[in-house]
Design a protein around this motif. Structure first.
Motif, PDB file in Angstrom:
ATOM      1  N   VAL A  15       0.715  -1.007   0.057  1.00 51.45           N
ATOM      2  CA  VAL A  15      -0.111  -0.412   0.212  1.00 51.45           C
ATOM      3  C   VAL A  15       0.704   1.308  -0.029  1.00 51.45           C
ATOM      4  O   VAL A  15       0.392   2.694  -0.101  1.00 51.45           O
ATOM      5  N   GLY A  16       2.000   1.465   0.879  1.00 51.72           N
ATOM      6  CA  GLY A  16       2.756   2.771   1.000  1.00 51.72           C
ATOM      7  C   GLY A  16       3.831   2.003   1.468  1.00 51.72           C
ATOM      8  O   GLY A  16       4.374   1.591   2.037  1.00 51.72           O
ATOM      9  N   TYR A  30       1.098   6.925  -0.721  1.00 51.43           N
ATOM     10  CA  TYR A  30       1.098   5.431  -0.614  1.00 51.43           C
ATOM     11  C   TYR A  30       1.094   5.114  -2.850  1.00 51.43           C
ATOM     12  O   TYR A  30       2.208   5.976  -2.927  1.00 51.43           O
ATOM     13  N   ARG A  35      -5.372  -1.957  -3.527  1.00 53.66           N
ATOM     14  CA  ARG A  35      -4.585  -2.326  -2.311  1.00 53.66           C
ATOM     15  C   ARG A  35      -5.831  -3.385  -2.050  1.00 53.66           C
ATOM     16  O   ARG A  35      -7.133  -3.548  -2.073  1.00 53.66           O
ATOM     17  N   LEU A  40      -3.829  -2.495   3.802  1.00 53.70           N
ATOM     18  CA  LEU A  40      -4.281  -0.637   4.665  1.00 53.70           C
ATOM     19  C   LEU A  40      -3.917  -0.808   5.691  1.00 53.70           C
ATOM     20  O   LEU A  40      -3.774   0.526   6.058  1.00 53.70           O
ATOM     21  N   GLN A  63      -0.270  11.750  -1.872  1.00 50.22           N
ATOM     22  CA  GLN A  63      -1.325  10.841  -2.042  1.00 50.22           C
ATOM     23  C   GLN A  63      -1.662  10.918  -3.525  1.00 50.22           C
ATOM     24  O   GLN A  63      -2.262  10.306  -4.502  1.00 50.22           O
ATOM     25  N   MET A  66      -1.763   7.585  -5.434  1.00 48.44           N
ATOM     26  CA  MET A  66      -2.843   6.681  -4.861  1.00 48.44           C
ATOM     27  C   MET A  66      -3.497   6.437  -5.904  1.00 48.44           C
ATOM     28  O   MET A  66      -4.245   6.646  -6.487  1.00 48.44           O
TER      29      MET A  66
END
Length: 141
Positions: A15-16, A30, A35, A40, A63, A66
């Motif tokens: 996710v990040g 992100y 995801r 998350l 983001q 994202m």
């Protein structure tokens, strides 16, 4: 010239990335793509843990890459992440770099609209430099 402070990686999953900045704030970036809700949840739980461990109240949410939130993700973020009872006693300040994807921007706006009782104070920025400047002028608790 003083070298710029380098953030330290705290946690990463598909996710990040969650980074610990020496200037006293968390950076959450992100990654692009779909995801899994559990991933998350994990990355946001680690973000919250890092904030609590350091007694920080400032977050840079990047983001830009994202993908839009799913309905399930949106509901979880509103019920868990943005629930005011789960924030620190002084709330949380977030500088947000908005997603390039227009649908991701819309899904984020919907989440923030639904989180009316949130203890999150946030501002949206076009550049990371402006976001960091805003975070640095905020009081540290």
């Amino acid at each position: 010239m003083i070298p710029a402070a380098t953030p330290k990686l705290y946690f990463e999953n598909p996710v990040g990335r969650v980074l610990e900045h020496p200037d006293g704030y968390v950076i959450f970036r992100y990654n692009p793509g779909k995801r899994k809700l559990s991933e998350l949840q994990a990355v946001l739980a680690h973000t919250r843990n890092l904030l609590a461990r350091n007694r920080w109240n400032r977050l840079l949410g990047d983001q830009r890459l994202m993908a839009p939130f799913t309905d399930e993700e949106s509901a979880w973020i509103v019920d868990y992440w943005l629930d005011s009872s789960r924030q620190g006693p002084n709330g949380l300040y977030g500088a947000v770099l908005l997603a390039h994807d227009v649908f991701a921007r819309l899904s984020n706006a919907q989440v923030m609209h639904e989180a009316k009782a949130s203890a999150l104070t946030y501002r949206v920025f076009d550049t990371e430099e402006a976001a960091v400047a805003w975070l640095k002028q905020l009081p540290r608790f």
